[in-house]
Design a protein around this motif. Structure first.
Motif, mmCIF file in Angstrom:
data_model
loop_
_atom_site.group_PDB
_atom_site.id
_atom_site.type_symbol
_atom_site.label_atom_id
_atom_site.label_comp_id
_atom_site.label_asym_id
_atom_site.label_seq_id
_atom_site.Cartn_x
_atom_site.Cartn_y
_atom_site.Cartn_z
ATOM 1 N N ILE A 74 -64.488 -35.632 -29.671
ATOM 2 C CA ILE A 74 -63.617 -34.665 -28.989
ATOM 3 C C ILE A 74 -62.529 -35.385 -28.194
ATOM 4 O O ILE A 74 -61.355 -34.983 -28.188
ATOM 5 N N SER A 75 -62.893 -36.484 -27.514
ATOM 6 C CA SER A 75 -61.913 -37.240 -26.720
ATOM 7 C C SER A 75 -60.821 -37.811 -27.614
ATOM 8 O O SER A 75 -59.623 -37.746 -27.287
ATOM 9 N N TYR A 76 -61.233 -38.381 -28.752
ATOM 10 C CA TYR A 76 -60.241 -38.924 -29.684
ATOM 11 C C TYR A 76 -59.331 -37.816 -30.233
ATOM 12 O O TYR A 76 -58.128 -38.017 -30.439
ATOM 13 N N ILE A 77 -59.910 -36.632 -30.491
ATOM 14 C CA ILE A 77 -59.101 -35.504 -30.984
ATOM 15 C C ILE A 77 -58.031 -35.136 -29.970
ATOM 16 O O ILE A 77 -56.862 -34.921 -30.316
ATOM 17 N N THR A 78 -58.421 -35.056 -28.685
ATOM 18 C CA THR A 78 -57.454 -34.682 -27.642
ATOM 19 C C THR A 78 -56.346 -35.727 -27.521
ATOM 20 O O THR A 78 -55.167 -35.384 -27.380
#
Length: 735
Positions: A74-78
């Motif tokens: 999720i962090s990489y997606i953001t």
């Protein structure tokens, strides 16, 4: 943009170091990490990219330390989404791939769906690498279907269709468009209405269905102007302009292209403002230093300004002259464009008028053919019917050459009417091939029997040779095949005297369930000259024949060639004067025993019923009344006859009938209206239209009126009784 990238990169590095120090001093719980990722997403939606990146990097380090694969993804997606918003697409792709590597280590298909869809968007519509983008879309679609996320399936299908259409692969994109159209009412909304209509316009434009293409583009533009999807609206104007240019409508193409440019400029200015704001955020730290530098720069600029003033004045004069020249050129070009547009508009008006005249002529031709066929079939029904009655009631006339000639002449005239209708149907694309089971030997021998009179007249012998390797039952349009063979054999018999005509059918190859049969019709008649062999397939053409040899229309071979086109086949011929002629063609038929059994079961008719059938005939022509009554009573049915629709309504209130034979073209009230009135009374008796109209012309209205079936005059009595038997065996209900 380059400076912006450097600043953001530096911020990223600096924040990484600061995050390291925080991570070393504090360990975050799973709930705290989730709160961080949610907060980063919120800042992203607010376009606060700096804050979103700061919190995302803190969430990333904490989730890695906690070995939380989901939160890491999720962090990489953001982070990737932040870079995508800032048009840093290469960095966005890098971080999306990082997120995908962590998502693949989980069992969360929702993550995989989301990442693949975002990568598809970037590759297709930003990087223009459509093959990669479509692959990512397909992966996203797979996960959406697995999750039964129908809304995402709808949007991904829309993106796939758009991507394929962008690179001109309309047939590959059509299945996705077909899905979109099917479920648009259920899953579509105002945010994608513009794109859906635009894609339909692009596809119909490619297929040449101009009315649907134009309607779709106009709807796309209408929805775009009513809503907020300005980007989709600009693309709709662009694609509509391309379509109009392809059609040759240059004026409207130019106008739509101009509208595209206006909206694109507006969007571009909005994007520039957005990027300027973004740059302002990152450059605030350097604002103080720039103010100091500005003071010193202004001093230097003042000195340089004095030196350059003369040069500026000179340059101004040059530019002014250039602008005057440019204005003059634009004025001349504008006048030329106006004249060209006026000519184009006039040409378009003339083309539209010509098109309307052509369409009107086509409609009139169809109406004329329909009327003539009806007016000819009605008396032919009388001639054929009375001839059959004479043969039935006076057996001593069975060998009469005069009666046989009368019957042949009537059937020949009926064949002529059918030929003209056949040509008209083919030219109007109204023939669709049927799939029926049949035996090839039976069909060939039926043709041979039908043409025995012509064979005897010219003292010819007909030979039939069918390859034993051909399966017993095949599936295809046996009626069209019989028409093709009958025309060719009839031709051969008419131009051969005291000779032989052979019908040869051989199996030439098998591909899967398709069996390719080669048909060869050969005679030893008068032959066709080499210079005339290309002409004989034209309509109304008879070459190198004396009028006494053969009286006909010249439609037979034209019908053969056009019908073979329906089978994706063609015909070839070999001929020599005095030696004869050979026609050859190949048609593929399906061999499928399971499907054959199913078709046979579906067409089985129970003819064993011994019940007394009471038939009502509604017919205004007295000769036709007599013939129809005789035909029905010959089959031991009870028959009542009335002259018009009102009489039919009256008798139905007094008597019960099993079936009604309804003429269509009657005075006072026609067959359609009579049927509607019968159905309104709640009477569910089966009604068969007995008419001289072509079946395809009245089918739609007949069904809407409540008619159960249609049979064309002159009719085959066996076929009529089969239809009656089928209808009376079913429960009575209002059609």
């Amino acid at each position: 943009m380059y400076h912006l990238r450097i600043v953001l990169s530096l911020l990223f590095v600096l924040n990484c170091f600061s995050d390291n120090s925080i991570a070393q001093t504090k360990t975050y719980s799973k709930q705290e990490i989730t709160n961080l990722t949610d907060e980063a997403s919120r800042y992203l939606k607010e376009s606060n990219f700096e804050k979103s990146l700061d919190i995302s990097k803190l969430a990333l380090r904490s989730s890695i330390n906690a070995n939380d694969l989901y939160s890491t993804a999720i962090s990489y997606i953001t982070i990737a989404a932040n870079y995508a918003e800032m048009a840093e697409f290469d960095k966005a792709i890098f971080f999306y791939n990082k997120s995908l590597s962590y998502a693949d280590k989980t069992s969360n298909d929702t993550l995989r769906k989301r990442i693949n869809n975002n990568l598809g968007n970037i590759y297709c519509f930003e990087k223009k690498q459509y093959e990669k983008g479509i692959n990512f879309y397909e992966n996203s679609l797979k996960y959406s279907q697995k999750l039964a996320d129908t809304n995402q399936v709808f949007m991904t299908k829309l993106n796939i269709a758009w991507a394929y259409f962008d690179i001109g692969l309309f047939e590959k994109g059509f299945p996705s468009l077909e899905f979109i159209n099917k479920y648009n009412k259920k899953y579509g909304d105002e945010t994608n209405a513009v794109a859906v209509n635009m894609l339909n316009g692009m596809y119909y434009g490619y297929k040449g269905v101009h009315d649907k293409a134009t309607s779709s583009f106009i709807n796309a533009i209408k929805f775009g102007n009513e809503g907020n999807e300005k980007s989709d609206l600009s693309f709709s104007y662009l694609e509509y302009s391309k379509y109009l240019l392809k059609k040759g409508d240059y004026k409207n193409a130019y106008e739509n292209l101009a509208r595209y440019n206006i909206i694109t400029d507006e969007l571009y200015n909005e994007e520039k403002i957005k990027k300027a704001n973004l740059a302002g955020i990152n450059l605030e730290l350097d604002e103080y230093k720039r103010e100091i530098d500005k003071i010193e720069t202004e001093k230097v600029a003042q000195l340089q300004s004095l030196r350059k003033s003369k040069i500026i004045v000179l340059l101004f004069g040059v530019v002014f002259c250039f602008l005057l020249l440019l204005l003059y050129t634009l004025f001349k070009n504008n006048n030329f464009k106006k004249k060209a547009n006026e000519k184009l508009s006039q040409t378009n008006i003339e083309l539209l008028a010509a098109k309307e005249k052509a369409e009107e002529a086509s409609i009139l031709k169809s109406q004329f053919v329909s009327t003539i066929s009806h007016e000819l079939r009605t008396p032919l029904y009388g001639v054929v019917g009375i001839t059959n009655m004479l043969l039935d009631e006076h057996k001593e006339l069975a060998g009469s050459p005069h009666l046989s000639s009368l019957k042949f002449s009537a059937r020949y005239l009926l064949s002529l009417v059918n030929d003209i209708l056949q040509i008209n149907k083919i030219e109007d694309n109204r023939i669709v091939l049927e799939n029926l089971t049949f035996n090839i030997s039976d069909e060939i021998n039926m043709v041979k029997s039908s043409l025995s009179f012509i064979a005897k007249t010219n003292d010819n012998v007909v030979h039939v040779n069918v390859d034993p390797n051909i399966p017993e039952y095949l599936i295809g349009d046996k009626l069209r095949l019989s028409q093709i063979i009958m025309n060719l054999v009839s031709n051969a018999l008419k131009f051969t005297k005291k000779g032989e005509v052979s019908i040869n059918v051989n199996l030439v190859k098998v591909e899967g369930k398709s069996h390719f049969l080669e048909f060869k019709i050969q005679d030893n008649g008068i032959g066709i000259h080499a210079t005339d062999q290309e002409k004989i397939f034209d309509k109304f053409v008879q070459v190198s024949r004396k009028e006494t040899d053969y009286q006909g229309t010249g439609l037979g071979l034209s019908i053969v060639k056009q019908m073979l086109g329906l089978f994706d086949s063609d015909i070839s011929l070999e001929s020599a004067i005095g030696k004869g002629t050979s026609f050859k063609f190949v048609i593929a038929f399906e061999f499928n025993p399971e499907r054959t059994t199913e078709i046979i079961n579906n067409i089985q008719v129970d003819m064993s019923s011994t019940q007394t059938v009471n038939v009502l005939v509604v017919e205004d022509n007295h000769i036709n009344q007599v013939i129809t009554r005789k035909t029905i009573e010959k089959n031991n049915y009870k028959c009542s006859v009335v002259d018009n629709g009102y009489a039919a309504l009256e008798i139905l209130e007094k008597e019960n009938f099993d079936v009604i034979l309804m003429d269509i073209n009657m005075p006072l009230i026609n067959g359609f209206e009579t049927t509607r009135k019968i159905r309104l009374k709640g009477i569910g008796i089966p009604i068969v239209a007995l008419t001289a109209f072509d079946k395809t012309e009245i089918t739609e209205e007949a069904l809407s009126a409540g008619i159960n079936d249609i049979i064309i005059k002159p009719f085959d009595s066996i076929k009529l009784f089969e239809i009656i038997s089928i209808l009376i065996s079913k429960p009575k209900s209002i059609a």
